[in-house]
Structure formats: structure tokens, C-alpha cells
Design a protein around this motif. Structure first.
Motif, PDB file in Angstrom:
ATOM      1  N   TYR A  11       0.857  -1.182   0.000  1.00  0.00           N
ATOM      2  CA  TYR A  11       0.000   0.000   0.000  1.00  0.00           C
ATOM      3  C   TYR A  11       0.892   1.229   0.000  1.00  0.00           C
ATOM      4  O   TYR A  11       2.050   1.174   0.427  1.00  0.00           O
ATOM      5  CB  TYR A  11      -0.896   0.038   1.247  1.00  0.00           C
ATOM      6  N   ASP A  12       0.336   2.338  -0.427  1.00  0.00           N
ATOM      7  CA  ASP A  12       1.073   3.593  -0.382  1.00  0.00           C
ATOM      8  C   ASP A  12       1.264   3.974   1.087  1.00  0.00           C
ATOM      9  O   ASP A  12       2.375   3.945   1.599  1.00  0.00           O
ATOM     10  CB  ASP A  12       0.304   4.661  -1.151  1.00  0.00           C
ATOM     11  N   ARG A  13       0.166   4.269   1.801  1.00  0.00           N
ATOM     12  CA  ARG A  13       0.250   4.664   3.205  1.00  0.00           C
ATOM     13  C   ARG A  13      -0.924   4.193   4.038  1.00  0.00           C
ATOM     14  O   ARG A  13      -0.989   4.483   5.216  1.00  0.00           O
ATOM     15  CB  ARG A  13       0.331   6.193   3.337  1.00  0.00           C
ATOM     16  N   GLU A  14      -1.898   3.528   3.448  1.00  0.00           N
ATOM     17  CA  GLU A  14      -3.154   3.271   4.160  1.00  0.00           C
ATOM     18  C   GLU A  14      -3.422   1.790   4.417  1.00  0.00           C
ATOM     19  O   GLU A  14      -4.575   1.350   4.395  1.00  0.00           O
ATOM     20  CB  GLU A  14      -4.311   3.902   3.397  1.00  0.00           C
ATOM     21  N   GLY A  43      10.011   4.811   2.551  1.00  0.00           N
ATOM     22  CA  GLY A  43       8.558   4.871   2.484  1.00  0.00           C
ATOM     23  C   GLY A  43       7.877   5.444   3.708  1.00  0.00           C
ATOM     24  O   GLY A  43       6.692   5.755   3.663  1.00  0.00           O
ATOM     25  N   ASN A  44       8.606   5.573   4.822  1.00  0.00           N
ATOM     26  CA  ASN A  44       7.987   5.971   6.086  1.00  0.00           C
ATOM     27  C   ASN A  44       8.952   6.753   6.956  1.00  0.00           C
ATOM     28  O   ASN A  44      10.155   6.668   6.802  1.00  0.00           O
ATOM     29  CB  ASN A  44       7.589   4.723   6.890  1.00  0.00           C
ATOM     30  N   ASP A  48       5.687   5.789  11.958  1.00  0.00           N
ATOM     31  CA  ASP A  48       4.562   5.578  11.044  1.00  0.00           C
ATOM     32  C   ASP A  48       4.200   4.097  11.009  1.00  0.00           C
ATOM     33  O   ASP A  48       5.059   3.233  11.233  1.00  0.00           O
ATOM     34  CB  ASP A  48       4.919   5.993   9.611  1.00  0.00           C
ATOM     35  N   ASN A  65       3.079  -0.647   4.170  1.00  0.00           N
ATOM     36  CA  ASN A  65       3.064   0.739   3.704  1.00  0.00           C
ATOM     37  C   ASN A  65       4.436   1.053   3.123  1.00  0.00           C
ATOM     38  O   ASN A  65       5.370   1.382   3.845  1.00  0.00           O
ATOM     39  CB  ASN A  65       2.751   1.691   4.860  1.00  0.00           C
ATOM     40  N   GLY A  67       4.898   3.140   0.224  1.00  0.00           N
ATOM     41  CA  GLY A  67       4.918   4.321  -0.626  1.00  0.00           C
ATOM     42  C   GLY A  67       4.326   4.032  -1.997  1.00  0.00           C
ATOM     43  O   GLY A  67       3.869   2.915  -2.273  1.00  0.00           O
TER      44      GLY A  67
END
Length: 158
Positions: A11-14, A43-44, A48, A65, A67
Motif C-alpha cells: 500500500y502507499d500509506r493506508e 517509504g515511512n 509511522d 506501507n 509508498g
């Protein structure tokens, strides 16, 4: 206990939001752990959400997550077998109605871009039967977005 095999979904961030949504929609589904990044990475940021452990219909998954680098494609999908039109509608409407989008032949995407196949068992049974029954059911399916159970059953009967 860590399963021997786990599906990992980028996932990107969710990832956590997606996992909690899946757990609210599908039976035998849950968020089982959320791990935060111990340090900054591409990515984080430290702290996060990095990895989310969850199940979808009993299948263990990890949401990573990572990115925006790797978008989802139809090369991976969850396939959910349904028994009735009501069940088919419930899952389809939950996925599409919460920011997702319809595709064809029982396929749709959720709002995170993950692909789903919502497939009534009657269609799978028709294809397994082979011959003219499979041909009729397959031809009917090719005209649909969300699968219409009554139309598949009618096609099976000829």
C-alpha cells in the motif's frame, strides 16, 4: 504464531485503514497486529505504521506501507466466493460504494486499488460442469460487471 505463508500487499500509506475496512466487511477477517517503523526509511518516517497483519476470510495477509512506487494491478486479486445474490451485492457494494470502482466479469477495485473478484459459486460450478452449460454461463458472465446470480442460473439451464 507466524504463518508459514502470508500474502503481502503493498500500500502507499493506508494499509491499516484498508485492513480495518476488510475486517468490517468480510467474515472471518480481523486486524491482528500493527507494527510501526523503527526508523526513517524511503517509504515511512519513524513511528509511522509500517506493517499491518490481518486476515481476509481466514487468509493471513500483511499490508506493507511502502509508498507509491508499486501500484496494484489485476495480476493479483482476492477472489471471494458467494452463495446468494444478496451476499454478492453486499460485498460488491461495500467495495465499490466506498471509493472503489467496477470492472467486468465480477471484478472490481477497492479505494486502495486492490482488485477483487466477487464470484457466485453457481458460476464456478457451471464452469466446472464444462460443455454447453459452461459455455452458456461464461457467455452470460461476459456481459456483466457485478455477477447476476439469476442470469447465470438461467444460462446454466439453457
Amino acid at each position: 504464531m507466524i504463518p508459514k505463508n502470508t500474502v503481502c500487499i503493498w500500500y502507499d500509506r493506508e494499509a491499516e485503514q484498508a485492513a480495518r475496512f476488510y475486517a468490517s466487511v468480510f467474515p472471518d477477517s480481523a486486524v491482528t497486529a500493527v507494527h510501526r517503523s523503527p526508523m526513517d526509511n524511503p517509504g515511512n518516517r519513524a513511528g509511522d505504521v509500517l506493517v499491518v497483519h490481518f486476515t481476509v476470510c481466514g487468509i493471513p495477509c500483511i499490508g506493507l506501507n511502502g509508498g507509491p512506487r508499486f501500484p496494484h494491478s489485476e495480476a493479483f486479486s482476492f477472489q471471494i466466493a458467494t452463495d446468494t445474490q444478496e451476499e454478492t451485492d453486499r460485498y460488491w457494494n461495500a467495495l465499490v460504494g466506498n471509493g472503489g470502482r467496477e470492472s467486468e466479469c465480477g471484478w472490481c477495485k477497492d479505494r486502495w486499488g486492490v482488485n477483487w473478484q466477487i464470484i457466485p459459486r453457481t458460476l464456478t460450478e457451471a464452469l466446472a460442469a464444462g460443455g454447453p452449460e459452461a459455455q452458456r454461463a461464461f457467455a452470460a458472465m461476459m456481459t456483466m460487471r457485478k455477477i447476476d446470480v439469476a442470469a447465470i442460473d438461467a444460462a446454466r439451464r439453457g
